[in-house]
Design a protein around this motif. Structure first.
Motif, mmCIF file in Angstrom:
data_model
loop_
_atom_site.group_PDB
_atom_site.id
_atom_site.type_symbol
_atom_site.label_atom_id
_atom_site.label_comp_id
_atom_site.label_asym_id
_atom_site.label_seq_id
_atom_site.Cartn_x
_atom_site.Cartn_y
_atom_site.Cartn_z
ATOM 1 N N ALA A 25 0.844 -1.195 0.000
ATOM 2 C CA ALA A 25 0.000 0.000 0.000
ATOM 3 C C ALA A 25 0.879 1.244 0.000
ATOM 4 O O ALA A 25 2.021 1.223 0.477
ATOM 5 N N ALA A 26 0.372 2.355 -0.541
ATOM 6 C CA ALA A 26 1.145 3.585 -0.603
ATOM 7 C C ALA A 26 0.228 4.771 -0.877
ATOM 8 O O ALA A 26 -0.879 4.617 -1.397
ATOM 9 N N TRP A 27 0.724 5.948 -0.517
ATOM 10 C CA TRP A 27 0.074 7.219 -0.831
ATOM 11 C C TRP A 27 1.072 8.087 -1.571
ATOM 12 O O TRP A 27 2.278 7.928 -1.420
ATOM 13 N N GLN A 28 0.553 9.030 -2.363
ATOM 14 C CA GLN A 28 1.444 9.928 -3.088
ATOM 15 C C GLN A 28 0.737 11.225 -3.454
ATOM 16 O O GLN A 28 -0.443 11.230 -3.815
ATOM 17 N N MET A 29 1.473 12.326 -3.338
ATOM 18 C CA MET A 29 0.992 13.612 -3.813
ATOM 19 C C MET A 29 1.641 13.909 -5.157
ATOM 20 O O MET A 29 2.863 13.827 -5.289
ATOM 21 N N ASP A 73 0.614 19.533 1.368
ATOM 22 C CA ASP A 73 1.535 18.499 1.839
ATOM 23 C C ASP A 73 0.724 17.308 2.340
ATOM 24 O O ASP A 73 -0.422 17.454 2.786
ATOM 25 N N LEU A 74 1.319 16.116 2.256
ATOM 26 C CA LEU A 74 0.634 14.861 2.549
ATOM 27 C C LEU A 74 1.384 14.089 3.621
ATOM 28 O O LEU A 74 2.623 14.035 3.628
ATOM 29 N N SER A 75 0.634 13.483 4.551
ATOM 30 C CA SER A 75 1.205 12.566 5.531
ATOM 31 C C SER A 75 0.229 11.410 5.716
ATOM 32 O O SER A 75 -0.994 11.615 5.749
ATOM 33 N N ALA A 76 0.747 10.181 5.815
ATOM 34 C CA ALA A 76 -0.106 8.998 5.966
ATOM 35 C C ALA A 76 0.520 8.049 6.983
ATOM 36 O O ALA A 76 1.745 7.950 7.079
ATOM 37 N N VAL A 77 -0.322 7.322 7.728
ATOM 38 C CA VAL A 77 0.182 6.378 8.726
ATOM 39 C C VAL A 77 -0.151 4.933 8.388
ATOM 40 O O VAL A 77 0.481 4.013 8.896
ATOM 41 N N GLU A 81 -5.543 5.747 6.462
ATOM 42 C CA GLU A 81 -5.563 7.037 7.149
ATOM 43 C C GLU A 81 -4.465 7.960 6.649
ATOM 44 O O GLU A 81 -3.285 7.597 6.629
ATOM 45 N N ALA A 82 -4.872 9.167 6.271
ATOM 46 C CA ALA A 82 -3.926 10.157 5.762
ATOM 47 C C ALA A 82 -4.455 11.557 6.032
ATOM 48 O O ALA A 82 -5.646 11.757 6.278
ATOM 49 N N TRP A 83 -3.546 12.512 5.985
ATOM 50 C CA TRP A 83 -3.868 13.928 6.163
ATOM 51 C C TRP A 83 -3.283 14.720 5.005
ATOM 52 O O TRP A 83 -2.188 14.427 4.521
#
Length: 206
Positions: A25-29, A73-77, A81-83
């Motif tokens: 799994a991953a998040w990206q801006m 800006d992006l942050s995820a745990v 869940e992400a902000w």
């Protein structure tokens, strides 16, 4: 196999430097040519655009994509869940807020952040997060403030910032690995070296 997977994405669709999490799994801006928040679910190679609606307003108000990385800006745990921290102008004044999701970007909830011209974000877990708020740069003499949250970004309290107000350096990012240990990266105007600030007490001293 790697070649086949990579071929499935165009340059604009395949994110650079994603935030990797468990089970692939991953998040990206994405800020190159378009402004978007992408998510890849567990055990998947497919990226999905899960951007909060507020991002469209940022891109419309400031069409120059070279500044988008300062405004968002992006942050995820974890995979769900992400902000996303966002700075946009309301009238002539900048305003800041947080978009928070706990279901992989299906729904986003908004909360207010301290006012800044640029923000950087780092969450350690679902409750503990840190925000670096920056003013407009002027030969390195910019306002610099660090805030902490203990309730998932709903409320923020100001912490001790790195260096004195007015010190000539440009902060560029913030990253915490635990609620106590974190770093702030920075640069000097025209200098070959760069300062790095480190805290072991949750941002009370650097």
């Amino acid at each position: 196999k790697v070649t086949r997977i990579m071929a499935r994405f165009s340059r604009a669709e395949y994110p650079q430097d994603p935030i990797p999490l468990e089970d692939n799994a991953a998040w990206q801006m994405v800020t190159d040519g378009r402004l978007a928040i992408l998510r890849r679910g567990r055990n998947s190679f497919d990226w999905k655009d899960v951007s909060p609606k507020a991002l469209a307003g940022v891109a419309k108000a400031d069409p120059d994509d070279s500044i988008w990385s300062d405004l968002v800006d992006l942050s995820a745990v974890d995979a769900n869940e992400a902000w996303v921290a966002i700075v946009a102008k309301k009238g002539d004044q900048p305003a800041g807020w947080i978009e928070h999701t706990t279901d992989g970007g299906k729904h986003w909830q908004e909360s207010v952040t301290p006012v800044a011209s640029s923000v950087k974000l780092s969450f350690v877990n679902s409750r503990c997060g840190f925000l670096l708020a920056l003013g407009s740069p002027a030969a390195g003499l910019m306002d610099k403030a660090v805030y902490g949250s203990a309730d998932g970004g709903v409320h923020w309290r100001q912490l001790t910032g790195p260096g004195a107000k007015g010190q000539s350096f440009y902060p560029t990012g913030i990253c915490f690995r635990t609620p106590q240990e974190g770093w702030i990266t920075a640069t000097y105007h025209g200098a070959p070296d760069a300062p790095l600030f480190h805290t072991l007490d949750g941002g009370q001293s650097w």
